[in-house]
Design an enzyme around this catalytic site. Sequence first.
Site, PDB file in Angstrom:
ATOM      1  N   GLY A  74       0.765  -1.333  -0.044  1.00 21.51           N
ATOM      2  CA  GLY A  74      -0.219   0.064  -0.027  1.00 21.51           C
ATOM      3  C   GLY A  74       0.786   1.265   0.016  1.00 21.51           C
ATOM      4  N   HIS A  76       3.103  -0.698  13.343  1.00 19.91           N
ATOM      5  CA  HIS A  76       1.809  -0.463  14.196  1.00 19.91           C
ATOM      6  C   HIS A  76       1.908  -1.571  15.279  1.00 19.91           C
ATOM      7  CE1 HIS A  76      -1.539   0.845  16.309  1.00 19.91           C
ATOM      8  NE2 HIS A  76      -2.218   0.400  15.506  1.00 19.91           N
ATOM      9  N   GLN A 105       2.203   2.974   2.584  1.00 22.92           N
ATOM     10  CA  GLN A 105       3.526   2.875   3.345  1.00 22.92           C
ATOM     11  C   GLN A 105       4.147   1.767   2.928  1.00 22.92           C
ATOM     12  OE1 GLN A 105       5.643   4.493   5.969  1.00 22.92           O
ATOM     13  NE2 GLN A 105       3.490   5.121   6.314  1.00 22.92           N
ATOM     14  N   GLY A 164       2.688   7.468   4.002  1.00 21.32           N
ATOM     15  CA  GLY A 164       3.630   6.997   3.036  1.00 21.32           C
ATOM     16  C   GLY A 164       4.274   7.833   1.857  1.00 21.32           C
TER      17      GLY A 164
END
Length: 331
Positions: free
Chosen positions: A26, A108, A28, A134
């Site tokens: 994605g 995370h 990030q 990102g």
Amino acid sequence: MPRIYYDQDADLARLQGKTIAVLGYGIQGSAQARNLRDSGLAVVVGLHAGARRAGQAAADGFEVLPVGEAVARAGYVQVLLPDERQGDVYHAEIGPRLRAGQVLAFSHGFAIHFRQIVPPPDVDVLMIAPKAPGATVRGLYENGQGVPALIAVHQDASGHARDLGLAYAKAIGCTRAGVFETSFQEETETDLFGEQNVLCGGVADLIKAGFDTLVEAGYAPEMAYFECCHELKLIVDLIYAGGLAGMWNGVSNTAEFGGLTVGPRLIDESVRARMKENLRRVQSGEFAREWVLENKANWPVMGALRAREHAHPITEVGARLRAMMPWLGRR
């Protein structure tokens, strides 16, 4: 104050000779993968069969592998999948391919802190969490800068987990700005609290409450949208650049006086009490259990909440007004 690490505290040589598997591509994941590669490290991308972003990863020049194969190939595994998918993917594809001496890393702490993932004791488990989207992680890296990040070590099997994490942070540009030491617990609980009570939940409902109050009093919905939603960006930009002090210095004296006198009446002790209760729900794992069960049930509550949110009048008014402002761009 937490310890802060910079470029001189990190050694990229710690990761030389290790293949890094970035799981997920994605916004990030793609940023981190490209920064790692541009820092001279070997990177593969792990995605499930038929993943929407597989073509983009391949077009960007990465070898794209099934998640299990990427884990088996790597010495360092960076999990950048959505929180709600990490537990299932770990049990099906990551865990069975882990071996002693590998690094299992996250951006995370949710899955580790709330025990959706319980790694074996012979791998390093750490977190490098850039504090920016990102696109910003990538853009600043390309300009020779970086965004701040957090580092946490959950499990130090090798005795070098922090050094490996700092090397990763350096490779994606974060030690240029500073990497703050924290824990999985602190990062996860403060992140969830902030999202729910301020950044997403609190702000969104404050906007809608202000909009509704003005419209119900007879003011035009367009005026209510401009004053309670559209102009929020002006205020957030001031806060982002200069903190609250910068915001107060940047608004008119009228706005400052009104804000300083009315704000505390609105955010009173009853609101603070509910915030403390919401923090307790995060700390106890109550919210995490609710979210995990919601995913197991295929998002029935989320679906209803999304439909209700979309049906609010501010959605239609905002879409109509933003169509008149092509300079905003489309997201």
